[in-house]
Design a protein around this motif. Structure first.
Motif, PDB file in Angstrom:
ATOM      1  N   GLU A 138       0.756  -1.283  -0.046  1.00 52.43           N
ATOM      2  CA  GLU A 138       0.013   0.037   0.014  1.00 52.43           C
ATOM      3  C   GLU A 138       0.792   1.220  -0.031  1.00 52.43           C
ATOM      4  OE1 GLU A 138      -4.283   1.034   2.146  1.00 52.43           O
ATOM      5  OE2 GLU A 138      -2.367   0.803   3.581  1.00 52.43           O
ATOM      6  N   ASP A 149      -5.898  -0.773  -6.929  1.00 57.10           N
ATOM      7  CA  ASP A 149      -7.020  -0.929  -6.001  1.00 57.10           C
ATOM      8  C   ASP A 149      -6.733  -2.301  -5.105  1.00 57.10           C
ATOM      9  OD1 ASP A 149      -9.497  -1.219  -4.753  1.00 57.10           O
ATOM     10  OD2 ASP A 149     -10.747  -1.797  -6.600  1.00 57.10           O
ATOM     11  N   SER A 194      -8.542  -2.997  -2.346  1.00 57.21           N
ATOM     12  CA  SER A 194      -9.791  -3.074  -1.650  1.00 57.21           C
ATOM     13  C   SER A 194     -10.096  -4.613  -1.091  1.00 57.21           C
ATOM     14  CB  SER A 194     -11.008  -2.336  -2.171  1.00 57.21           C
ATOM     15  OG  SER A 194     -11.281  -2.690  -3.140  1.00 57.21           O
ATOM     16  N   ALA A 195     -10.099  -5.415  -2.540  1.00 59.77           N
ATOM     17  CA  ALA A 195     -10.525  -6.656  -2.200  1.00 59.77           C
ATOM     18  C   ALA A 195      -9.155  -7.508  -1.376  1.00 59.77           C
ATOM     19  CB  ALA A 195     -10.384  -7.470  -3.612  1.00 59.77           C
ATOM     20  N   TRP A 196      -8.199  -7.080  -1.463  1.00 59.52           N
ATOM     21  CA  TRP A 196      -7.301  -7.749  -0.380  1.00 59.52           C
ATOM     22  C   TRP A 196      -7.494  -7.259   0.786  1.00 59.52           C
ATOM     23  CZ3 TRP A 196      -1.141  -6.703  -1.045  1.00 59.52           C
ATOM     24  CH2 TRP A 196      -0.472  -7.504  -0.220  1.00 59.52           C
ATOM     25  N   GLN A 197      -7.754  -5.964   1.158  1.00 59.28           N
ATOM     26  CA  GLN A 197      -8.122  -5.512   2.356  1.00 59.28           C
ATOM     27  C   GLN A 197      -9.399  -6.568   3.005  1.00 59.28           C
ATOM     28  OE1 GLN A 197      -6.411  -2.741   4.560  1.00 59.28           O
ATOM     29  NE2 GLN A 197      -7.889  -4.002   5.881  1.00 59.28           N
ATOM     30  N   GLN A 198     -10.485  -6.548   2.176  1.00 57.09           N
ATOM     31  CA  GLN A 198     -11.494  -7.279   2.574  1.00 57.09           C
ATOM     32  C   GLN A 198     -11.459  -8.746   3.065  1.00 57.09           C
ATOM     33  OE1 GLN A 198     -14.276  -6.856  -0.564  1.00 57.09           O
ATOM     34  NE2 GLN A 198     -14.806  -4.815  -0.110  1.00 57.09           N
ATOM     35  N   ASP A 246      -9.459  -8.680   6.340  1.00 55.27           N
ATOM     36  CA  ASP A 246     -10.491  -8.507   7.560  1.00 55.27           C
ATOM     37  C   ASP A 246     -11.295  -9.664   7.627  1.00 55.27           C
ATOM     38  OD1 ASP A 246      -9.600  -5.994   7.716  1.00 55.27           O
ATOM     39  OD2 ASP A 246     -11.172  -4.933   6.394  1.00 55.27           O
TER      40      ASP A 246
END
Length: 102
Positions: free
Chosen positions: A76, A84, A86-90, A93
């Protein structure tokens, strides 16, 4: 920029991992060194792991594998909004939630 991943750190004594990380970060100050394992509590008994998870859940801390979050943080910072993630972050989590639900 180079990222060095010390993988499978659960297979060697912690002092060896710390020594290698210290060596690489001192010898190559611009190198990001990340320690990685899928088994963060490999030396704990199952009963001890359950107690630690419960305590960490109560304190609001997360118990998860070593490495994925640190790798995410480095990538990051390297790409600063150019990718992007965001999918990795999701996924990260979700993995943490799975650990907490066990």
């Amino acid at each position: 920029q180079i990222v060095l991943v010390l993988n499978k750190i659960d297979l060697v004594p912690p002092q060896v991992v710390v020594s290698w990380k210290h060596y690489f970060t001192n010898k190559f100050p611009h190198l990001d060194v990340i320690c990685f394992t899928s088994f963060p509590n490999y030396q704990m008994s199952l009963e001890r792991i359950r107690k630690v998870k419960l305590k960490m859940r109560r304190k609001g801390k997360l118990l998860s594998a070593v490495g994925p979050r640190e790798l995410f943080r480095v990538i990051e910072s390297l790409y600063k909004g150019k990718l992007d993630l965001s999918a990795w972050q999701q996924k990260l989590d979700s993995d943490v939630q799975d650990v907490l639900d066990e």
